[in-house]
Design an enzyme around this catalytic site. Structure first.
Site, PDB file in Angstrom:
ATOM      1  N   HIS A 133      -3.441   6.763   3.289  1.00 33.15           N
ATOM      2  CA  HIS A 133      -3.852   5.507   2.659  1.00 33.15           C
ATOM      3  C   HIS A 133      -5.254   5.160   3.145  1.00 33.15           C
ATOM      4  CE1 HIS A 133      -4.160   1.441   1.390  1.00 33.15           C
ATOM      5  NE2 HIS A 133      -3.859   0.909   2.560  1.00 33.15           N
ATOM      6  N   ASN A 148     -10.054  -0.658   0.399  1.00 36.62           N
ATOM      7  CA  ASN A 148      -8.595  -0.577   0.366  1.00 36.62           C
ATOM      8  C   ASN A 148      -8.096  -1.052  -1.000  1.00 36.62           C
ATOM      9  OD1 ASN A 148      -5.837  -0.941   0.660  1.00 36.62           O
ATOM     10  ND2 ASN A 148      -5.972  -1.933   2.649  1.00 36.62           N
ATOM     11  N   CYS A 151       0.813  -1.221   0.000  1.00 37.01           N
ATOM     12  CA  CYS A 151       0.000   0.000   0.000  1.00 37.01           C
ATOM     13  C   CYS A 151       0.844   1.268   0.000  1.00 37.01           C
ATOM     14  CB  CYS A 151      -0.933  -0.003   1.202  1.00 37.01           C
ATOM     15  SG  CYS A 151      -1.901  -1.524   1.355  1.00 37.01           S
TER      16      CYS A 151
END
Length: 329
Positions: A256, A286, A113
């Site tokens: 994020h 996500n 990520c």
């Protein structure tokens, strides 16, 4: 040496929307359970014919069109992903071919990520040394293809998408602008907290690894949560300290987009208000490396960033990895 700046951004997400109500029909969960624990309401899911490279190209074409830079003018293409089309050639090479960027070198990087931020750092260094002028950085994922749709702890979290940014040097008179500070880090000792155990050289694909579901995402959610809240604060403060700034100087904070609880806990610790924090995870879940560039693109499109704003991009992910990038717009 000159700073790099973002000339333009673009995003691409699949058309198919998968809601919490859809998940209720598959696993023992509910919209209220998912929303209260994650903040996610829906996510985009790629069909069986759509790969990471396809989303990457779509996002890249939008960013290039906005920037006015032709594919042939690109010197480098970096794709951050944990879901490449295949082991090799790299997804970046597939993107290079599809774009017609025949003058660009191309490679993938994997920092989960945090990958897009790692890519920005690499690109900024090449631009700063005047060896490369225009660089395309992409964060792109099709995580739905490695999610166990019978595991309610993970299948509710992830979605597919791609975000791209075209980088180039700042112009005369803009020396104080662009990507002005970074902090990157990793802790491989905690790698088992978030991983895809099989499919590499350690555990090549076999009937046994497939039947035991070792090709799906495995995550220790509680430990990742604690890590994320701490490291978001630490990496943000380190990047700010390098340029003698504080959190009060941040105009827009783009973390994020993993979990609303993580974002709330981290921003509370930093003293950053909800008004200064960009959140779109309710729409996408996500998206790993695509999360930050998609959020940045949407923030720009919504006119939330104005000239001279200080924008903070902050991420964390598998590895474990983390990073922050401060941009003077």
């Amino acid at each position: 040496m000159s700073n790099a700046k973002i000339l333009a951004t673009g995003k691409s997400v699949p058309d198919s929307i998968f809601t919490n109500e859809d998940l209720e029909k598959m696993v023992e969960t509910s919209d209220s359970w998912i929303t209260s624990r994650t903040g996610i309401k829906e996510r985009r899911i790629a069909d069986e014919n759509t790969a990471t490279s396809h989303l990457s190209v779509q996002a890249a074409e939008i960013a290039l069109n906005k920037s006015g830079i032709e594919p042939a003018d690109l010197d480098m293409i970096i794709v951050a992903t944990v879901t490449p089309d295949m082991a090799f050639p790299s997804t970046a090479c597939l993107v290079q071919d599809k774009l017609g960027a025949d003058q660009a070198c191309a490679f993938d990087l994997e920092a989960a990520c945090t990958g897009f931020l790692y890519g920005l750092r690499i690109a900024s260094q090449f631009i700063a040394t005047d060896t490369h002028k225009y660089i395309l950085v992409i964060g792109s994922e099709t995580l739905s293809k490695i999610v166990d749709w019978e595991d309610r702890n993970t299948c509710v979290l992830f979605g597919d998408g791609a975000g791209a940014a075209v980088l180039g040097p700042v112009e005369n008179g803009e020396e104080d602008k662009g990507l002005i500070s970074f902090d990157l880090g990793a802790d491989g000792s905690k790698g088992e907290l978030l991983q895809q155990p099989a499919g590499g050289s350690l555990k090549p694909a076999t009937l046994e690894t497939v039947s035991s579901k070792e090709h799906f995402i495995k995550m220790n959610g509680n430990e990742v949560f604690k890590f994320a809240v701490k490291v978001i604060g630490d990496t943000t403060e380190k990047a700010l300290k390098k340029i003698d700034k504080t959190t009060e100087d941040i105009d827009l904070f783009i973390p994020h987009q993993a979990n609303q609880r993580i974002i709330d806990s981290a921003t509370n610790r930093l003293g950053i208000s909800k008004e200064k924090t960009f959140v779109n995870l309710q729409n996408y879940g996500n998206m790993s490396a695509a999360s930050i560039p998609v959020a940045l693109d949407e923030a720009i499109e919504e006119n939330l960033i104005k000239e001279d704003d200080l924008v903070a991009l902050v991420g964390f992910g598998g590895g474990l990895t983390w990073g922050s990038c401060l941009i003077k717009w």
